[in-house]
Design a protein around this motif. Sequence first.
Motif, mmCIF file in Angstrom:
data_model
loop_
_atom_site.group_PDB
_atom_site.id
_atom_site.type_symbol
_atom_site.label_atom_id
_atom_site.label_comp_id
_atom_site.label_asym_id
_atom_site.label_seq_id
_atom_site.Cartn_x
_atom_site.Cartn_y
_atom_site.Cartn_z
ATOM 1 N N SER A 197 4.739 -0.445 9.184
ATOM 2 C CA SER A 197 3.534 -1.188 8.814
ATOM 3 C C SER A 197 3.011 -0.834 7.418
ATOM 4 N N PRO A 198 2.917 0.467 7.058
ATOM 5 C CA PRO A 198 2.471 0.793 5.698
ATOM 6 C C PRO A 198 3.370 0.186 4.625
ATOM 7 N N LYS A 199 4.670 0.113 4.915
ATOM 8 C CA LYS A 199 5.600 -0.473 3.947
ATOM 9 C C LYS A 199 5.279 -1.941 3.717
ATOM 10 N N LYS A 200 5.012 -2.655 4.810
ATOM 11 C CA LYS A 200 4.669 -4.077 4.694
ATOM 12 C C LYS A 200 3.341 -4.263 3.949
ATOM 13 N N LYS A 201 2.359 -3.438 4.285
ATOM 14 C CA LYS A 201 1.056 -3.508 3.621
ATOM 15 C C LYS A 201 1.198 -3.221 2.132
ATOM 16 N N GLN A 202 1.979 -2.201 1.826
ATOM 17 C CA GLN A 202 2.171 -1.789 0.440
ATOM 18 C C GLN A 202 2.875 -2.875 -0.363
ATOM 19 N N ASP A 203 3.922 -3.458 0.206
ATOM 20 C CA ASP A 203 4.658 -4.521 -0.486
ATOM 21 C C ASP A 203 3.762 -5.728 -0.735
ATOM 22 N N GLU A 204 2.913 -6.055 0.246
ATOM 23 C CA GLU A 204 2.008 -7.191 0.097
ATOM 24 C C GLU A 204 0.965 -6.910 -0.978
ATOM 25 N N ARG A 205 0.411 -5.699 -0.973
ATOM 26 C CA ARG A 205 -0.583 -5.346 -1.989
ATOM 27 C C ARG A 205 0.046 -5.321 -3.375
ATOM 28 N N ARG A 206 1.261 -4.835 -3.486
ATOM 29 C CA ARG A 206 1.951 -4.815 -4.773
ATOM 30 C C ARG A 206 2.159 -6.244 -5.298
#
Length: 330
Positions: A197-206
């Motif tokens: 989940s953090p990976k998905k959140k991070q990619d979206e924020r990036r």
Amino acid sequence: ISVSAFLLNRSSDLLVNSTDRKCRNTFISTLGDKKLKCITQGDIQIATYNLLEKGFSDKYVREGLGILKSCFEIALVNRLVDLNPCVCIAFPNKNEYQSKDVRVLDNWELNLFLQVCKGTYYDEMYQIMISSGMRIGEVGGLQWNDVDFANQVIKIRHSLITDYYKGKKIQKLTTPKTANSYREIPFFGETANLFMSPKKKQDERRRVMGERWRSDGEFGNLVFTTIYGSPINKYVVQNDLNKVVNNMIVLEKLNSDKENRLPRNVEHIHPHALRHTACSIFFMKGMDPVVIQRIMGHANYSTTLGYTHLLEKKRSAEIGKVGNFFENIS
């Protein structure tokens, strides 16, 4: 001239980094309004005991006292005081207050904490902190190549250091604090999914932030970042935890009203409390103390076993609720 005025105006160069802020948070906050010449050794001794009683750790208070002593040396040279009151300050036996240094969330607090955090940006990060026992610097310094999905372990190889020098924030990745801190923490049942989940959140924020994304250079591969891509440090986490606690208080009040009972007290939560909570859960799950020591990265086995004292206190409290065992059974 007051203590705080002297220290801020005449000794500012000594009060710029995280160690020196310990002096601000302890002795200056306690004695800052007193006149410099009126401070006695007795005042420093009483302040020391009071700070330890409030829950500040022995190390934290000693470091605060050290910088205060240096500042009084400057005052002595400038003939603002006749003696340094910070000498020969006694520290009580650690066993007298050590239990106050260790903040462990009770089961009801932990459940409330997880409810409040659910769906928030840092939800999974907090769950990983509690299920791994990582130090906050290790959380901030964790990189994606340290998360070994193939072997189901978290490799602790870095730590994030945050400091301030002359008002400017300095952050850097460094090696862990001790040889024991280099370790591999095993995945538990939900760990792999928690990292997704953090990976998905991070990619979206990036993607949303574009060129404004702040994670680059040595920080370009961090597992946990702020919504802006900045590294996660203890100040970021503490600020968020303060909001979490406020929301926990509100939720506990709502729950108590529904259940027709008095609300339980929700105490302050600092980042290290999640590490303490992790260690206590490991013991409650029946894990071998030697394995727990390796997971936690404790340099001394006695540190790990210290948590058994907390569990015994909790167990005694629960037994005390029973009263006479066979009373009111029917």
